[in-house]
Design a protein around this motif. Sequence first.
Motif, PDB file in Angstrom:
ATOM      1  N   MET A   1      -1.925  17.715   7.746  1.00 55.16           N
ATOM      2  CA  MET A   1      -0.983  18.202   6.727  1.00 55.16           C
ATOM      3  C   MET A   1      -0.336  17.037   5.971  1.00 55.16           C
ATOM      4  N   ALA A   2      -0.126  15.915   6.679  1.00 55.69           N
ATOM      5  CA  ALA A   2       0.493  14.752   6.024  1.00 55.69           C
ATOM      6  C   ALA A   2      -0.407  14.234   4.907  1.00 55.69           C
ATOM      7  N   ILE A   3      -1.716  14.181   5.175  1.00 53.63           N
ATOM      8  CA  ILE A   3      -2.653  13.695   4.147  1.00 53.63           C
ATOM      9  C   ILE A   3      -2.694  14.678   2.975  1.00 53.63           C
ATOM     10  N   ILE A   4      -2.729  15.974   3.301  1.00 54.45           N
ATOM     11  CA  ILE A   4      -2.760  16.987   2.229  1.00 54.45           C
ATOM     12  C   ILE A   4      -1.474  16.911   1.407  1.00 54.45           C
ATOM     13  N   GLN A   5      -0.343  16.799   2.109  1.00 47.77           N
ATOM     14  CA  GLN A   5       0.955  16.741   1.424  1.00 47.77           C
ATOM     15  C   GLN A   5       1.011  15.554   0.459  1.00 47.77           C
ATOM     16  N   ARG A   6       0.561  14.402   0.939  1.00 50.96           N
ATOM     17  CA  ARG A   6       0.595  13.199   0.120  1.00 50.96           C
ATOM     18  C   ARG A   6      -0.279  13.376  -1.132  1.00 50.96           C
ATOM     19  N   ASP A   7      -1.498  13.893  -0.928  1.00 53.22           N
ATOM     20  CA  ASP A   7      -2.423  14.050  -2.051  1.00 53.22           C
ATOM     21  C   ASP A   7      -1.919  15.063  -3.064  1.00 53.22           C
ATOM     22  N   LEU A   8      -1.345  16.161  -2.567  1.00 51.92           N
ATOM     23  CA  LEU A   8      -0.882  17.198  -3.496  1.00 51.92           C
ATOM     24  C   LEU A   8       0.361  16.746  -4.261  1.00 51.92           C
ATOM     25  N   LEU A   9       1.243  16.002  -3.575  1.00 53.09           N
ATOM     26  CA  LEU A   9       2.427  15.476  -4.270  1.00 53.09           C
ATOM     27  C   LEU A   9       1.991  14.578  -5.426  1.00 53.09           C
ATOM     28  N   LYS A  10       1.016  13.713  -5.132  1.00 50.34           N
ATOM     29  CA  LYS A  10       0.506  12.812  -6.173  1.00 50.34           C
ATOM     30  C   LYS A  10      -0.136  13.608  -7.304  1.00 50.34           C
ATOM     31  N   PHE A  11      -0.897  14.631  -6.925  1.00 48.21           N
ATOM     32  CA  PHE A  11      -1.628  15.444  -7.903  1.00 48.21           C
ATOM     33  C   PHE A  11      -0.667  16.136  -8.866  1.00 48.21           C
ATOM     34  N   PHE A  12       0.396  16.741  -8.293  1.00 49.00           N
ATOM     35  CA  PHE A  12       1.320  17.481  -9.145  1.00 49.00           C
ATOM     36  C   PHE A  12       2.197  16.551  -9.987  1.00 49.00           C
TER      37      PHE A  12
ATOM     38  N   GLU B   1       9.635   9.908   0.813  1.00 51.06           N
ATOM     39  CA  GLU B   1       8.374  10.646   1.018  1.00 51.06           C
ATOM     40  C   GLU B   1       7.322   9.762   1.686  1.00 51.06           C
ATOM     41  N   ASN B   2       7.265   8.500   1.257  1.00 51.08           N
ATOM     42  CA  ASN B   2       6.323   7.576   1.878  1.00 51.08           C
ATOM     43  C   ASN B   2       6.587   7.463   3.379  1.00 51.08           C
ATOM     44  N   LEU B   3       7.854   7.316   3.729  1.00 48.32           N
ATOM     45  CA  LEU B   3       8.214   7.173   5.144  1.00 48.32           C
ATOM     46  C   LEU B   3       7.918   8.465   5.901  1.00 48.32           C
ATOM     47  N   ASN B   4       8.215   9.585   5.275  1.00 45.06           N
ATOM     48  CA  ASN B   4       8.015  10.879   5.916  1.00 45.06           C
ATOM     49  C   ASN B   4       6.538  11.122   6.237  1.00 45.06           C
ATOM     50  N   ILE B   5       5.676  10.775   5.277  1.00 44.37           N
ATOM     51  CA  ILE B   5       4.237  10.989   5.488  1.00 44.37           C
ATOM     52  C   ILE B   5       3.729  10.103   6.627  1.00 44.37           C
ATOM     53  N   PHE B   6       4.178   8.861   6.651  1.00 47.67           N
ATOM     54  CA  PHE B   6       3.714   7.993   7.741  1.00 47.67           C
ATOM     55  C   PHE B   6       4.306   8.403   9.090  1.00 47.67           C
ATOM     56  N   ALA B   7       5.527   8.913   9.066  1.00 46.38           N
ATOM     57  CA  ALA B   7       6.100   9.406  10.326  1.00 46.38           C
ATOM     58  C   ALA B   7       5.255  10.559  10.865  1.00 46.38           C
ATOM     59  N   LYS B   8       4.768  11.416   9.958  1.00 45.39           N
ATOM     60  CA  LYS B   8       3.904  12.524  10.381  1.00 45.39           C
ATOM     61  C   LYS B   8       2.568  11.996  10.902  1.00 45.39           C
ATOM     62  N   LEU B   9       2.031  10.997  10.213  1.00 43.06           N
ATOM     63  CA  LEU B   9       0.745  10.430  10.651  1.00 43.06           C
ATOM     64  C   LEU B   9       0.864   9.820  12.044  1.00 43.06           C
ATOM     65  N   TYR B  10       2.049   9.289  12.345  1.00 48.88           N
ATOM     66  CA  TYR B  10       2.263   8.701  13.676  1.00 48.88           C
ATOM     67  C   TYR B  10       2.708   9.756  14.683  1.00 48.88           C
ATOM     68  N   GLY B  11       2.831  10.980  14.249  1.00 50.09           N
ATOM     69  CA  GLY B  11       3.188  12.064  15.160  1.00 50.09           C
ATOM     70  C   GLY B  11       4.641  12.042  15.600  1.00 50.09           C
TER      71      GLY B  11
ATOM     72  N   THR C   1       0.799  -1.221   0.000  1.00 48.85           N
ATOM     73  CA  THR C   1       0.000   0.000   0.000  1.00 48.85           C
ATOM     74  C   THR C   1       0.837   1.278   0.000  1.00 48.85           C
ATOM     75  N   SER C   2       2.113   1.164  -0.334  1.00 46.68           N
ATOM     76  CA  SER C   2       2.901   2.395  -0.444  1.00 46.68           C
ATOM     77  C   SER C   2       2.456   3.146  -1.696  1.00 46.68           C
ATOM     78  N   ASP C   3       2.583   4.475  -1.638  1.00 45.39           N
ATOM     79  CA  ASP C   3       2.186   5.296  -2.777  1.00 45.39           C
ATOM     80  C   ASP C   3       3.206   5.172  -3.891  1.00 45.39           C
ATOM     81  N   LEU C   4       2.752   4.729  -5.039  1.00 44.09           N
ATOM     82  CA  LEU C   4       3.690   4.454  -6.132  1.00 44.09           C
ATOM     83  C   LEU C   4       4.292   5.724  -6.725  1.00 44.09           C
TER      84      LEU C   4
END
Lengths: 327, 370
Positions: free
Chosen positions: B5-16, A95-105, A86-89
């Motif tokens: 912000m993490a969800i927004i960041q992920r979606d916008l990165l994908k979008f661009f 970036e994948n790791l960074n986003i999940f690190a943020k989601l986990y606070g 389920t990683s973002d292709l």
Amino acid sequence: MAAVEVEKLTKRFNGFTAVDSLTFRVEEGEIFGLLGPNGAGKSTLIRMLTTLLPPTEGTALVNGYDVFRQQNEVRSCIGVIPQAMTSDLDLSAEENLNIFAKLYGVPRTRRTQIIRELLQAVELEKWAKHPVKHLSGGMRRRLEIARGLVHEPKIFFLDEPTTGLDPTSRIAVWEMLVKIKKQRDLTILLTTHYMDEADRLCDRIAIVDHGKLVALDSPMKLKASIPAASFLEVSFSAVPEGWLETLKSLPDVAGVIEHDHIFRIASHNGPRTTIELVEAARRADIEVSSLSVQSTTLDDVFMHYTGRQLRDELQEKTYETSLMPPR
Amino acid sequence: MNRIMAIIQRDLLKFFRSPALMMASLIFPLVQLVVLGYAFGGKIKNLTVGVVNQDHGLETVRLREMFGAIAANARTFTTVGYNDPQKALEDLREGRINAVLEIPPDFSRNVLEQHAPQIALIEDNTDNFVTSALEGVFTGLVGAFNQPRVEPRVPGGVSLQIVELYPYVPYIQYLLAGSVVLAIFVSAMIGGGIIFIDDKARGLHEGYLVTPITKFELIMGFTLSGASKAILAGLVLSTLGALLAGIPNPLSLARLARLIVVIVVSSMALISMMFLMMVRITDPLVPRAIFGVLNTLLFFPSGAVYPINAFPPWMKSITIIDPFTYAVHAFKSLFLKNTGFVAISGDLIFLTVFTIIMMTFATLLFRRTL
């Protein structure tokens, strides 16, 4: 305190019982495997333990927190790798790791450091900036393992972590898991339908079938728990009359079945049965055309406890054609 | 906030990184603006009217001079002479001409005697737009024909003077408001509908659900990231569309500031509506299947292409709850009249309340588990 404590945990979907009153404990620091065929209820169980599904009955404590009442506490101390990748292709590994690190606070200062450490641990530093779509299946799985660890969890849940990977990638993932477990003092609970995976990785294995726990012990003890220690597969230049009975009467033989002139012999003592077998063939004036001796596998254990073979459940091999007597 | 912000960041990165996706949300409304704007905006010209003149008197010469003036100036129609009325009607039925004007044998005498002179316009009324255009021209033409030859010094009758408050509005400018709302909607449909369900089906949401993110943070993250994409689409189309349609002074800062407010409020309304619709959907085919229905149901009754006053009562009831109606009205006010916030405050209030209601229901229906 046990890392995971499950008590009569049950999940029903519209009258169908996917998980049927399971009770077991996973001790801190062990690799615990849930082994069973597809549809056995392994994924449902792991989803309940990771707060993705509410149980119908029973209780489950993860790191001492109730999975139903203290979901956020549970989520904070577990890492989860779902069955699907389920990683973002479109995003890079980093970036994948960074986003999940943020989601986990994870705090900003720790984030950069842990991401670097994890990419190193899963040997993906060179691929950090590459989009995930350019990585191989094995590399993606390793990235997912890193993703599950960005918040430094105590307990790591992996749902069929090597499904769909080639043999080399599977071995790489196993080695990585063992290394990371040692480095990070993790408790790992994984589901698998690969016997070799469970055998090689797990300290203890729970065999699950039709939502029920059919056996739980270390791989060695599970194998020792079934009557035969070895299996011989043998064919002869000719098959004299009454040959099946002759083979059954050999010392240490627990049972024999014949299929297409190939005899499968369960023995309590493989080497001695082999010698006796060659001697009996010489006496009957026939030759041994082929002979192989195998130690007991987890598949034999699964067959013993369920009456079916795990390695090819589509074969639906039943007890009638099996050497393994039921419990 | 970090999690949102993490969800927004992920979606916008994908979008661009998916230019095709960005283009898809802009191309449809842009093409519609240009094609519909020019298709419906023009005046009807170059029709052919068959004239069956059975009179040949002095007054018919005057009539024919008037036809000539129209053919030379407005170019609404040109005339073709017929001797045989049956042949003219046959050509009308077969589509070779658009109408037949019959001048009866005693027309000039009746005009001079003021004895109820008549001419007949026989139309192919299968095309309402053509017949309306011809009727309009011929009514004006007959009105001009009836004017006294010597004008009285002071007119005795009532005359109507028309004063237009704003410069002439071509149809493409009229359509622009609807196209901007459509761009926002397409973006909401792709970002809030199709991608949201695809991510759910691919198991990406499972990754979110096992983190300690709260239900509110998840919903806000999804809504704000969807709204960001819709806002971008709205901004691009308002600027490009205004330039294409020839809106006077399209880059006026005051209007741009007001446009941004309307774009943000409209985007939030449409994305929250989309999110509510998709909150329990798991099948990736559903958003694709309902796209056409939603587009028709929301866009056309909104007054984007035709005035709401012309709609039957059942359709007017849709316009009352349709967020497009208020967004289109607000954009029209800004593009065509360059009004201030007072003129669009009702629209902004409706869209804000609409967003709050949609978000509340979406939050109630959202499942934090699989």
